[in-house]
Write a protein that holds these residues in place. Structure first.
Motif, PDB file in Angstrom:
ATOM      1  N   CYS A  48       0.846  -1.190   0.000  1.00 42.22           N
ATOM      2  CA  CYS A  48       0.000   0.000   0.000  1.00 42.22           C
ATOM      3  C   CYS A  48       0.883   1.243   0.000  1.00 42.22           C
ATOM      4  CB  CYS A  48      -0.913   0.016   1.225  1.00 42.22           C
ATOM      5  SG  CYS A  48      -2.156  -1.295   1.215  1.00 42.22           S
ATOM      6  N   LYS A  53      -3.385   3.131   0.524  1.00 43.32           N
ATOM      7  CA  LYS A  53      -4.133   2.637  -0.629  1.00 43.32           C
ATOM      8  C   LYS A  53      -3.317   1.566  -1.358  1.00 43.32           C
ATOM      9  CE  LYS A  53      -7.432   5.645   0.019  1.00 43.32           C
ATOM     10  NZ  LYS A  53      -8.764   5.189   0.531  1.00 43.32           N
ATOM     11  N   VAL A  54      -4.001   0.523  -1.804  1.00 41.69           N
ATOM     12  CA  VAL A  54      -3.316  -0.563  -2.506  1.00 41.69           C
ATOM     13  C   VAL A  54      -2.654  -0.023  -3.767  1.00 41.69           C
ATOM     14  CG1 VAL A  54      -3.614  -2.734  -3.751  1.00 41.69           C
ATOM     15  CG2 VAL A  54      -4.863  -2.349  -1.619  1.00 41.69           C
ATOM     16  N   GLY A  69      -6.806  -1.786   1.466  1.00 38.98           N
ATOM     17  CA  GLY A  69      -6.743  -0.430   1.990  1.00 38.98           C
ATOM     18  C   GLY A  69      -7.604  -0.243   3.228  1.00 38.98           C
TER      19      GLY A  69
END
Length: 593
Positions: A48, A53-54, A69
């Motif tokens: 991430c 966030k991925v 996420g």
């Protein structure tokens, strides 16, 4: 808006992140102690970005990672903040994780004092201290009846050192503590390898370039998905899919899926709020699995070159509500099985709903889940001083749905895994555990027939060698087999039963769909997996493919004739169809429809 990143550099850095994810996954697979993780690969890794966030996934399980996420985001709310050397543990379905059995370890990655990434490792545990020897408790009235410890994104390491009290508690609340600790060390190693490699990447390119790349790559993912969604027609679509009841606990569950495509905006929206409230059982889904199931169903219909990052997934909007069986789990309702039964149905429902939108990569429903061949087995092993064992096996579960243009995948297992896991080796399984696999074979005439067939069902038979083995399973698909699409036939029903070995299979005794029976010496437990649905009219299937399946023993000559309208000539080694007789029979069968 991110600064412009040259395409060649974006390609290089995205590949580097993918390779780091692969190294994390390989570290975990090669060092984990449980067969569940080391052999079957019920595990996932993710990277991430600094916002949680991925940004990259590598050969991970769909239901684990199309939501990562959410699992990382609670780190930002920890009262001690995020520091170098921390390792977070989150297994809480009420705090962004999937279900209590999936322990997720999150290592923040710093470079030059700046938070740059998170290296994330998720592994399904062999045991988590549930009230029954299984990581799935379908009849759990609430999380307390379920029994597992809820770790709501706590720190299990600080300054690269274990928080000893947390380790002691985790090992005490476990039937196989040494196995848990071995898997824990494997997960730590995986996350720390990712941390080290990401630090090296930042040192090589500098923080500013890496941050610009992450922002640009997320934007690129969003743009690619947006452009793909713009090709879909604008419309409103609905689909219903049913899951089996748990006798005496909950009734049959109907899942209603609503979808709106908005091509001008490059968005696809799903509404799952029109479903029943959470129920006193372990099947309730949670925010992470609801999101992942919808996203997985959509991505199964998208080109494979779309980046697997949160930028791309952000174009798939999922409306859910708290306190809904298909939505956000509300404490204390149990989400013990949030990654299996209903999640499988949501993935199947979404990918089948999209047949109304486009025939591109059209799909039938995938096999229903958790037959005895994938039971959590437990007992004592006389070969190891009556040591307790608990672990989930992954054997005869097929479930691959037919796809427009392709037959179903035999080792697909079921929608939430999407073929990313392995079956157990029978020989290795029997070496490690005190039971015997009597047989594991394709079940004849069990495909969901169509122009393209599903994978067939698998019959799996197992018995105890000395002491009884408890087989805890949750067999969906007995009453509601997966449905075919575009004229394809429904899949084969799942089954769970046992028989007396001396008396043979005529002594068959049906077992409940959701149960944990003890199988003694002289008894055999039998699992028949659910197959997926077929795609397209079976009368349009290539006769040569039908003949091949007859020759392989997957279908009989009678099935070929009755279902596909194909007359098979098996008088020679190379089976072939009687062309004129087949043509006449198919015309007659089409007229009768």
């Amino acid at each position: 808006m991110s600064k412009k990143v040259e395409p060649y550099l974006m390609s290089v850095l995205s590949s580097r992140l993918y390779s780091i994810g692969l190294e994390m996954t390989n570290t975990l697979m090669r060092t984990a102690r449980s067969q569940l993780m080391s052999v079957c690969h019920d595990l996932s890794t993710a990277i991430c970005d600094r916002n949680g966030k991925v940004i990259a996934l590598a050969e991970s399980i769909p239901v684990h990672c199309a939501n990562m996420g959410l699992t990382v985001s609670p780190c930002f709310d920890h009262p001690e903040g995020i520091n170098k050397g921390d390792l977070f543990l989150n297994n809480s379905p009420y705090n962004g994780n999937t279900h209590h059995a999936d322990y997720t370890y999150i290592a923040p990655v710093f470079h030059d004092g700046e938070l740059m990434f998170f290296a994330v490792t998720k592994g399904h545990q062999a045991d988590i201290g549930n009230t029954i020897p299984s990581t799935y408790v379908p009849a759990a009235k609430d999380m307390f009846d379920e029994g597992a410890i809820d770790w709501p994104c706590i720190k299990i390491q600080k300054d690269y050192k274990d928080v000893a009290d947390i380790i002691k508690i985790a090992m005490m609340r476990n039937r196989v503590p040494d196995m848990w600790y071995g898997d824990y060390l494997a997960c730590v190693g995986s996350s720390r390898v990712g941390e080290k490699r990401l630090e090296e990447l930042c040192n090589e390119y500098g923080n500013d370039i890496i941050k610009d790349f992450c922002e640009a790559y997320q934007e690129y993912g969003a743009k690619r998905m947006k452009e793909e969604l713009k090709t879909l027609p604008k419309g409103h679509y609905e689909y219903d899919i049913k899951a089996d009841a748990i006798e005496g606990v909950i009734p049959e569950v109907n899942i209603h899926i609503i979808c709106d495509t908005k091509p001008l905006e490059g968005i696809i929206e799903f509404d799952l709020t029109k479903n029943v409230d959470s129920l006193p059982c372990g099947l309730n889904m949670c925010e992470a699995t609801t999101l992942a199931s919808v996203v997985t169903g959509v991505l199964n219909r998208m080109p494979c070159d779309i980046p697997c990052n949160d930028g791309a997934m952000s174009r798939i909007k999922v409306k859910m509500r708290e306190g809904c069986i298909v939505g956000k789990a509300k404490r204390p309702y149990s989400s013990s099985m949030a990654t299996t039964n209903l999640a499988d149905r949501v993935i199947s429902g979404v990918q089948a709903l999209m047949n109304q939108i486009t025939s591109d990569k059209g799909m039938a429903e995938g096999g229903a889940t958790q037959c005895p061949a994938v039971a959590v087995v437990s007992g004592i092993d006389w070969r190891k001083n009556n040591e307790t064992y608990v672990n989930q096996i992954f054997c005869g579960m097929t479930g691959g749905p037919a796809v427009n243009g392709y037959d179903g995948w035999v080792t697909y297992q079921y929608p939430v895994t999407g073929g990313a896991m392995n079956w157990n080796s029978t020989e290795v399984l029997e070496q490690q555990y005190p039971f015997k696999v009597i047989s594991e074979e394709i079940l004849e005439d069990s495909v969901g027939a169509g122009k393209y067939d599903s994978a067939p069902s698998c019959k799996f038979v197992m018995t105890a060698r000395k002491d009884p083995i408890v087989c805890a399973y949750s067999c969906d698909g007995i009453d509601n087999p997966p449905r075919g699409a575009e004229g394809g036939l429904d899949g084969h029903k799942a089954a769970a039963w046992k028989y007396d070995i001396d008396k043979g299979e005529e002594s068959r005794v049906e077992l409940p769909a959701f149960a944990e029976p003890a199988i003694s010496v002289g008894e055999a437990i039998v699992s028949e997996s659910s197959s997926g649905g077929g795609y397209g009219n079976p009368l349009e299937r290539d006769p040569e493919l039908v003949c091949h399946r007859v020759r392989e023993g997957w279908i009989s000559k009678e099935f070929a004739k009755e279902v596909y309208g194909v007359i098979v000539d098996d008088s020679k080694e190379k089976y072939c169809s009687d062309v004129e007789a087949t043509k006449a029979l198919r015309e007659k069968m089409k007229e009768a429809i």
